[in-house]
Design an enzyme around this catalytic site. Structure first.
Site, PDB file in Angstrom:
ATOM      1  N   GLU A   1     -21.248 -20.677  25.909  1.00 40.84           N
ATOM      2  CA  GLU A   1     -20.736 -20.519  27.270  1.00 40.84           C
ATOM      3  C   GLU A   1     -19.981 -21.793  27.547  1.00 40.84           C
ATOM      4  O   GLU A   1     -20.553 -22.879  27.468  1.00 40.84           O
ATOM      5  CB  GLU A   1     -21.931 -20.297  28.191  1.00 40.84           C
ATOM      6  CG  GLU A   1     -21.547 -19.740  29.530  1.00 40.84           C
ATOM      7  CD  GLU A   1     -21.694 -20.785  30.594  1.00 40.84           C
ATOM      8  OE1 GLU A   1     -20.705 -21.515  30.806  1.00 40.84           O
ATOM      9  OE2 GLU A   1     -22.768 -20.877  31.188  1.00 40.84           O
TER      10      GLU A   1
ATOM     11  N   CYS B   1     -21.058 -24.030  36.082  1.00 41.27           N
ATOM     12  CA  CYS B   1     -20.150 -23.219  35.259  1.00 41.27           C
ATOM     13  C   CYS B   1     -19.341 -22.259  36.129  1.00 41.27           C
ATOM     14  O   CYS B   1     -18.264 -21.836  35.758  1.00 41.27           O
ATOM     15  CB  CYS B   1     -20.936 -22.391  34.249  1.00 41.27           C
ATOM     16  SG  CYS B   1     -22.288 -23.266  33.480  1.00 41.27           S
TER      17      CYS B   1
END
Lengths: 526, 526
Positions: B264, B301
């Protein structure tokens, strides 16, 4: 229908301008007229652009329409009639009954995916209801899967129908809502054209966007690579050689946006003969093995190329019976001259390998690209020391490995590369040993089967035709069976979506009557 | 507990001999005693070998025992008490309340996976009954999923608990039946040691094979790469930079046996302000946006780094209100000096980019590695012509893109790279435009959310924290939420298995009371 050598780019028939390919009869070694024009870079571009345009409208269709389209493809394939079987026979050397069976398998596969689409379980619909009073508040969260995007499919030489233009990869990708661009296999170009036209007719009949399906002719190393590198393509389905598969994997991984490759490549499908089964199996076991080994001239991905057993009188008897059975097998025509040459090279390599003994050969009687079946044996020590002996020889050749002890056989099982299948023959008295073997085989193979042979892959819900590398490039999936649809999906979570914008699968009133996970528990619609 | 700087290799505490790392306080810029010894190649080897040995016995445990182990990890983390929060505060600069919330999230995440394990739906149990009368006969076929094998987990800097040693990747891998080898993040070494010891105690308490969990210290470029290259490792979980993630992807793809990498990496999380929502949203919309942008010093994120809107008086009002809100925000301490430097470089790059205008800056008041928030704007033409403007600046910086028309905004949406999230602000009158935008955003992001902000990722069943490259390396999965377990599983088909050898999940009497697919239809146990 006249075969014209034209490609299918959306609703158009296009004569490729970048050189030509010829269809070929591996029995007579004769070439066919007409030639097939190969795709140019512009043809690839056009097919991919159409696929990209088609993706959103195609995936937005009601599931019922998507299912009917898959059924329409099946009907259009059947409607081609005997011409399809005749052409496939000429191009592949495969017998009529096999091809008729394969056509039925192809059609049933499309219908299975129509059922999968209607059932809608593949969407993975999941709802977490909002908890506005909680600290912090939980929003309304709803998950459903959508297609990855346009998929490039590479037809396989050994299944000109079931793993080619409208085969498993195409059917599962279309079922997932993904447009498909097929790179037709050079070993059955006319068959590909016939099937490609059938899919094109189904697209038109169902009123779908034309880009849902295109089919290109050309070389894998040029057109194939261009296709996999194209930004519109979001996944790849491939069945073929390890060299071909790994080349596509490299291209896909080095794109600006890497994409998944589902390459089914190479497997020697070990068969374990446990002591009691070996002792009691007799000639029936040997005959069953030789039948599986030579079925379709050994040109199945699940062909059993490796036999593991502890040496002794029972194994000697098995080998003797297998020798008798093998010697009675005629030499069959292989799919292409290239495959035939590769088979002969593989056999020559075996012949030159120290420690390998030729046990039996089939008859040489055959025509054209005919392959003589072969059985070798080797002692465990020589096998364990030479990992190259695990490399697949595509065709009717197998190697019997003779172990000193059960423990040694288990250790060698631990050293196996990834496989599509692993087979175990047992009697009740072998179950304790089988219980030690099973956890190893689960790690090595996509399908573990008992008291049978690995050829014959059922198209059903529980089938897994996959396995760790090098059997496939991605062990997390199957290329045969209902769950093959999962390969071409990705999850999307919708948070606090206005009700009118929600996908049908996630609406409060559940109009599709789906089984859904609601706040963590599975709820079946009644 | 005294922090010793030792690694965890199975049941052992091992002082790494290959150099040392030091924990660091980003607020005071002071280093901590003691140092942490870095793993040697032998340490990597030993941890991986133990993980490999543990895989079969661990996955063979009853699901109930696996679930209790996850709960034991949660209890052991809570049992560390305030020492964990204090150490994490010192090492990360994150405030106490945030870390307490993150600890609860970590614990709940482990408990969620315990529920997922007990439910057993992740096994995908599927049975096709034998049809011996059919031609050809259908064998008995049963499918269940098993773990991929040992998983290498790379802790994230920005979630020292929830995405680190016992975070989402570790929890989902352990839930899938996979042993875990963690490479601890250098930004919170002491926190890692505390949590690693908690996991080790849970392994011992539950009587599991020691290799179920190990944790190594060391550099990602050396130890991290060795770990990913090790043949025992079968999958990788990573949260971090795009450079770090793609380096691991390359290593994993070039192994003799390539393995999946779940990295990720990078997302700018576009926020679309549709006309009516923008017109009516007023200061609340701007304040919500600035709060989300600056939350946790922009180190999420899902931080919203891009705003899309059509220019006009309403957008000017939004920008003005955002300016006021942003100027009131103090400069927060970033996680590491490296992250702080990278943020400043990103801001400098924006400042030097033609067409970008600085709209507002936050306060400079702050200590240590303090980041000053920043808001920029750009006209659509300059944005569309410069794909680099889509690169993430990790921290509290955002770019407002001013479009001429809705059509131009839709076209730019089509050019977006892959994202973890996409946000749309709408009023009823915007639904028609939102309906055009939604299919594009489904293709671009793992989560599409309306009338909210993307920070705050619920750990639940329907969450998707994933998305197309470069947001992640594999859009087919999520790293947060119940379905994260799917990443570490592969299907195995059992054909004609003797009843006593069948996995519990597939036995005729269904002792686990699983919902299973039987001959294609979902059957819920009653």
């Amino acid at each position: 229908m006249t075969i014209t050598g034209e490609m299918i780019i959306g609703s158009q028939l296009v004569r490729g301008s970048a050189g030509e390919q010829r269809a070929y009869n591996p029995s007579t070694r004769a070439e066919f007229e007409p030639s097939f024009g190969q795709a140019s870079g512009e043809d690839v571009e056009r097919a991919c652009a159409l696929a990209q345009q088609a993706f959103d409208p195609y995936r937005a269709l009601p599931l019922e329409q998507r299912a009917r389209f898959l059924e329409a493809v099946a009907e259009q394939i059947l409607a081609i009639g005997s011409e399809l079987i005749e052409r496939a026979q000429q191009e592949t050397g495969l017998p009529q009954a096999r091809l008729e069976g394969e056509r039925m398998r192809t059609v049933n596969q499309l219908r299975l995916f129509a059922k999968v689409v209607r059932d809608g379980r593949f969407l993975g619909a999941t709802i977490d209801t909002a908890l506005p009073e909680r600290t912090p508040p939980r929003p309304d969260l709803r998950l459903a899967k959508i297609g990855l995007g346009p998929v490039a499919v590479f037809g396989a030489s050994n299944f000109p129908l079931a793993f080619s233009v409208a085969g498993g990869d195409t059917a599962s990708a279309l079922a997932a809502g993904c447009p498909v661009v097929v790179k037709a296999h050079g070993a059955h170009l006319g068959t590909s054209e016939l099937v490609g036209r059938a899919v094109q007719r189904a697209v038109q009949e169902c009123g779908l966007p034309e880009g849902v399906f295109s089919m290109l002719f050309g070389d894998g190393r040029t057109i194939g690579q261009q296709l996999v590198a194209h930004p519109a393509i979001k996944a790849v389905g491939f069945t073929g050689s390890r060299g071909g598969g790994t080349a596509l994997m490299r291209t896909a991984a080095s794109r600006p946006e890497p994409i998944p490759v589902y390459a089914e490549m190479s497997s020697v499908n070990p068969v374990f003969l446990l002591p009691k089964a070996l002792e009691e199996g007799g000639a029936a076991l040997a005959n069953g093995f030789v039948d599986s080994l030579t079925l379709g001239v050994g040109q199945f991905c699940t062909n059993p190329g490796l036999v593991f057993a502890v040496k002794g009188a029972a194994l000697d008897a098995f080998t003797a019976a297998a020798t008798t059975a093998l010697q009675a097998k005629g030499a069959g025509t292989m799919l292409t001259a290239g495959i035939h040459e590769a088979y002969n090279s593989g056999i020559a390599r075996f012949g030159a390998t120290e420690g390998l003994r030729l046990v039996a050969q089939g008859s040489t009687e055959g025509i054209g690209c005919a392959a003589q079946a072969a059985l070798y044996e080797v002692d465990a020590g020589a096998f364990i020391g030479n990992p190259d002996l695990q490399d697949e020889i595509f065709g009717p050749a197998a190697l019997v490995v003779r172990f000193e002890t059960e423990e040694q056989m288990l250790q060698a099982a631990e050293q196996l590369h990834g496989q599509l299948t692993a087979t175990v023959h047992v009697k009740q008295a072998d179950h304790a040993l089988a219980a030690k073997l099973l956890p190893i085989l689960e790690r090595k193979a996509g399908r573990v089967l008992f008291n049978g042979f690995p050829t014959g892959v059922e198209v059903s819900h529980a089938m897994v035709h996959g396995g760790p590398f090098p059997a496939t490039s991605d062990s997390r999936s199957t290329s045969v069976g209902a769950t093959a649809i999962d390969r071409f999906l990705r999850p999307v979570c919708y948070q606090n979506l206005p009700a009118e914008l929600l996908p049908e699968a996630l609406r409060d009133d559940n109009p599709l009557r789906l089984a859904r996970v609601l706040d963590g528990d599975l709820k079946v619609a009644v």
